[in-house]
Write a protein that holds these residues in place. Structure first.
Motif, PDB file in Angstrom:
ATOM      1  N   PRO A  61      30.152  56.617  52.512  1.00  0.00           N
ATOM      2  CA  PRO A  61      29.865  55.956  53.785  1.00  0.00           C
ATOM      3  C   PRO A  61      31.066  55.889  54.730  1.00  0.00           C
ATOM      4  N   ALA A  62      32.255  55.720  54.196  1.00  0.00           N
ATOM      5  CA  ALA A  62      33.425  55.632  55.069  1.00  0.00           C
ATOM      6  C   ALA A  62      33.747  56.966  55.724  1.00  0.00           C
ATOM      7  N   ARG A  63      33.500  58.036  55.005  1.00  0.00           N
ATOM      8  CA  ARG A  63      33.827  59.364  55.514  1.00  0.00           C
ATOM      9  C   ARG A  63      32.742  59.899  56.444  1.00  0.00           C
ATOM     10  N   TYR A  64      31.474  59.458  56.219  1.00  0.00           N
ATOM     11  CA  TYR A  64      30.358  60.065  56.934  1.00  0.00           C
ATOM     12  C   TYR A  64      29.518  59.048  57.709  1.00  0.00           C
ATOM     13  N   PRO A  65      30.130  58.333  58.657  1.00  0.00           N
ATOM     14  CA  PRO A  65      29.324  57.503  59.550  1.00  0.00           C
ATOM     15  C   PRO A  65      28.531  58.392  60.507  1.00  0.00           C
ATOM     16  N   GLN A  66      27.382  57.894  60.932  1.00  0.00           N
ATOM     17  CA  GLN A  66      26.540  58.611  61.899  1.00  0.00           C
ATOM     18  C   GLN A  66      26.526  57.821  63.211  1.00  0.00           C
ATOM     19  N   PHE A  67      26.707  58.530  64.316  1.00  0.00           N
ATOM     20  CA  PHE A  67      26.830  57.874  65.605  1.00  0.00           C
ATOM     21  C   PHE A  67      25.797  58.367  66.599  1.00  0.00           C
ATOM     22  N   GLY A  68      25.317  57.426  67.397  1.00  0.00           N
ATOM     23  CA  GLY A  68      24.488  57.730  68.551  1.00  0.00           C
ATOM     24  C   GLY A  68      25.253  57.382  69.817  1.00  0.00           C
ATOM     25  N   ILE A  69      25.026  58.152  70.853  1.00  0.00           N
ATOM     26  CA  ILE A  69      25.714  57.978  72.126  1.00  0.00           C
ATOM     27  C   ILE A  69      24.653  57.818  73.207  1.00  0.00           C
ATOM     28  N   LEU A  82      16.313  62.759  74.773  1.00  0.00           N
ATOM     29  CA  LEU A  82      16.955  62.726  73.459  1.00  0.00           C
ATOM     30  C   LEU A  82      17.526  64.107  73.150  1.00  0.00           C
ATOM     31  N   ILE A  83      18.790  64.135  72.765  1.00  0.00           N
ATOM     32  CA  ILE A  83      19.455  65.374  72.354  1.00  0.00           C
ATOM     33  C   ILE A  83      19.979  65.163  70.939  1.00  0.00           C
ATOM     34  N   THR A  84      19.598  66.040  70.029  1.00  0.00           N
ATOM     35  CA  THR A  84      20.089  65.976  68.655  1.00  0.00           C
ATOM     36  C   THR A  84      20.815  67.266  68.310  1.00  0.00           C
ATOM     37  N   GLY A  85      21.875  67.143  67.555  1.00  0.00           N
ATOM     38  CA  GLY A  85      22.638  68.294  67.091  1.00  0.00           C
ATOM     39  C   GLY A  85      23.063  68.094  65.653  1.00  0.00           C
ATOM     40  N   PHE A 115      20.048  58.973  78.663  1.00  0.00           N
ATOM     41  CA  PHE A 115      20.370  59.901  77.581  1.00  0.00           C
ATOM     42  C   PHE A 115      20.606  59.157  76.276  1.00  0.00           C
ATOM     43  N   ILE A 116      20.013  59.691  75.219  1.00  0.00           N
ATOM     44  CA  ILE A 116      20.330  59.300  73.840  1.00  0.00           C
ATOM     45  C   ILE A 116      20.749  60.577  73.136  1.00  0.00           C
ATOM     46  N   VAL A 117      21.940  60.566  72.535  1.00  0.00           N
ATOM     47  CA  VAL A 117      22.452  61.776  71.893  1.00  0.00           C
ATOM     48  C   VAL A 117      22.926  61.436  70.479  1.00  0.00           C
ATOM     49  N   ALA A 118      22.414  62.162  69.508  1.00  0.00           N
ATOM     50  CA  ALA A 118      22.912  62.093  68.130  1.00  0.00           C
ATOM     51  C   ALA A 118      23.555  63.447  67.846  1.00  0.00           C
ATOM     52  N   PRO A 119      24.865  63.575  68.042  1.00  0.00           N
ATOM     53  CA  PRO A 119      25.480  64.906  68.049  1.00  0.00           C
ATOM     54  C   PRO A 119      25.663  65.550  66.687  1.00  0.00           C
ATOM     55  N   CYS A 120      25.719  64.741  65.624  1.00  0.00           N
ATOM     56  CA  CYS A 120      25.932  65.323  64.292  1.00  0.00           C
ATOM     57  C   CYS A 120      25.140  64.511  63.275  1.00  0.00           C
ATOM     58  N   VAL A 121      23.876  64.859  63.142  1.00  0.00           N
ATOM     59  CA  VAL A 121      22.970  64.126  62.271  1.00  0.00           C
ATOM     60  C   VAL A 121      23.384  64.254  60.804  1.00  0.00           C
ATOM     61  N   SER A 122      23.967  65.395  60.436  1.00  0.00           N
ATOM     62  CA  SER A 122      24.300  65.679  59.025  1.00  0.00           C
ATOM     63  C   SER A 122      25.793  65.937  58.862  1.00  0.00           C
ATOM     64  N   PRO A 123      26.604  64.878  58.842  1.00  0.00           N
ATOM     65  CA  PRO A 123      28.056  65.086  58.781  1.00  0.00           C
ATOM     66  C   PRO A 123      28.557  65.701  57.479  1.00  0.00           C
ATOM     67  N   TRP A 124      27.910  65.397  56.334  1.00  0.00           N
ATOM     68  CA  TRP A 124      28.320  66.063  55.086  1.00  0.00           C
ATOM     69  C   TRP A 124      28.048  67.555  55.200  1.00  0.00           C
ATOM     70  N   GLY A 125      26.908  67.923  55.739  1.00  0.00           N
ATOM     71  CA  GLY A 125      26.594  69.328  55.952  1.00  0.00           C
ATOM     72  C   GLY A 125      27.576  69.991  56.892  1.00  0.00           C
ATOM     73  N   TYR A 126      28.070  69.228  57.882  1.00  0.00           N
ATOM     74  CA  TYR A 126      29.080  69.777  58.791  1.00  0.00           C
ATOM     75  C   TYR A 126      30.349  70.129  58.023  1.00  0.00           C
ATOM     76  N   GLU A 127      30.813  69.191  57.201  1.00  0.00           N
ATOM     77  CA  GLU A 127      32.083  69.427  56.502  1.00  0.00           C
ATOM     78  C   GLU A 127      31.978  70.520  55.444  1.00  0.00           C
ATOM     79  N   THR A 128      30.860  70.604  54.769  1.00  0.00           N
ATOM     80  CA  THR A 128      30.710  71.588  53.695  1.00  0.00           C
ATOM     81  C   THR A 128      30.072  72.891  54.187  1.00  0.00           C
ATOM     82  N   ILE A 129      29.755  72.945  55.474  1.00  0.00           N
ATOM     83  CA  ILE A 129      29.103  74.101  56.108  1.00  0.00           C
ATOM     84  C   ILE A 129      27.832  74.434  55.334  1.00  0.00           C
TER      85      ILE A 129
END
Length: 306
Positions: A61-69, A82-85, A115-129
């Motif tokens: 949880p500390a490494r992979y918080p999820q943020f909305g903007i 709504l924009i999701t990435g 605007f509601i933006v969730a730019p990185c829904v899957s942060p673990w997937g981002y780090e591990t590609i």
């Protein structure tokens, strides 16, 4: 089209159990930094946008918080976009395209839209590609009730909790060479099926909703993106990734029934973008710019509807 059932994990013809999923997880590793690449850019937006942590992944949880903007001064008289990435974390331009839009172009449209933006829904997937989450679940087949993906469940709860009607939703994705070389073979092995080879399209395309295709909306996005990058052609059978091309660069899926992100809001206008970052014709920044262009094309079209 040829088929194969060879994959280094599991027994051909048998779906994976917990042991095989654990073997797969052991093959993953951190390859880039969510904190440095993404959270730093989110922090840089805090002076202009409202930033909310809406969740965190249980694996760390500390490494992979999820943020909305969100744009400030939400106005109920304006339509909400709504924009999701990063629903598939490895699809890089979806993440950075969303953030680049906020940084460079959102101000030009805030008089017309919330605007509601969730730019990185899957942060673990981002780090591990990775396309999947740590338990070998695809978040982008999991936008359903009682979702098996906490990535999907958390962002759905965030949007629902805002209590606003989503007028339009753009979900930013990529189609990559690794879809065919890695991820689709892994999917077939996980599900105990043969892998059927397909062709990776060279260029940008969109996926509309079979139930609500909004053809003119899709065309406006394609036309804006073609000023930045090339549009994917149909294959010899008139398809893109196995689906019939409806118009230049556009295919349709039944989004809600497949549990896809763009189907969970019941929005009036929706699209899923697909950038091809492995093309020799593009740079990483051009891929980000193509995502920004897709958003811009959608917004220009919606403004002209008024």
């Amino acid at each position: 089209m040829s088929t194969s059932n060879s994959f280094p994990i599991g027994t051909p013809g048998q779906p994976w159990g917990n042991e095989e999923k654990a073997q797969w997880l052991a093959t993953t590793s951190i390859k880039r930094s969510y904190k440095d690449d993404v959270l730093s850019k989110i922090d840089a937006l805090r002076d202009r946008f409202d930033v909310t942590q809406y969740g965190a992944l249980s694996i760390d949880p500390a490494r992979y918080p999820q943020f909305g903007i969100q744009s400030r001064n939400f106005d109920a008289s304006k339509p909400t976009m709504l924009i999701t990435g990063g629903v598939h974390g490895y699809e890089t331009s979806g993440v950075h395209g969303a953030l680049k839009f906020l940084d460079s172009e959102a101000d030009a449209f805030v008089e017309h839209f919330n605007f509601i933006v969730a730019p990185c829904v899957s942060p673990w997937g981002y780090e591990t590609i990775n396309r999947w989450n740590p338990i070998a679940v695809d978040p982008n087949r999991s936008f359903v009730d009682n979702s098996p993906s906490e990535e999907a469940a958390n962002v759905m709860a965030f949007v629902k909790g805002l209590g606003v009607e989503v007028f339009a939703h753009i979900d930013l994705h990529e189609t990559t060479d690794t879809d065919e070389s890695e991820f689709r073979p892994a999917l077939a092995a996980r599900d105990g099926k043969d892998y059927e080879e397909d062709i990776v399209p060279d260029g940008f395309y969109t996926v509309g909703d079979t139930e609500n295709p909004n053809s003119d909306f899709q065309k406006a996005i394609i036309d804006e993106v073609r000023t930045v990058t090339h549009i994917a052609p149909a294959d010899a059978d008139g398809n893109i990734i196995g689906s019939p091309v409806q118009q230049d660069g556009v295919i349709n899926y039944p989004l809600a029934s497949l549990g896809l992100c763009n189907g969970f809001t019941a929005c009036k206008f929706g699209t899923t973008t697909e950038v091809y970052p492995d093309s020799p014709k593009v740079t990483d920044e051009e891929c980000n710019d193509a995502q920004v262009a897709a958003i811009r094309g959608a917004l220009k079209y919606l403004i002209n509807l008024k």
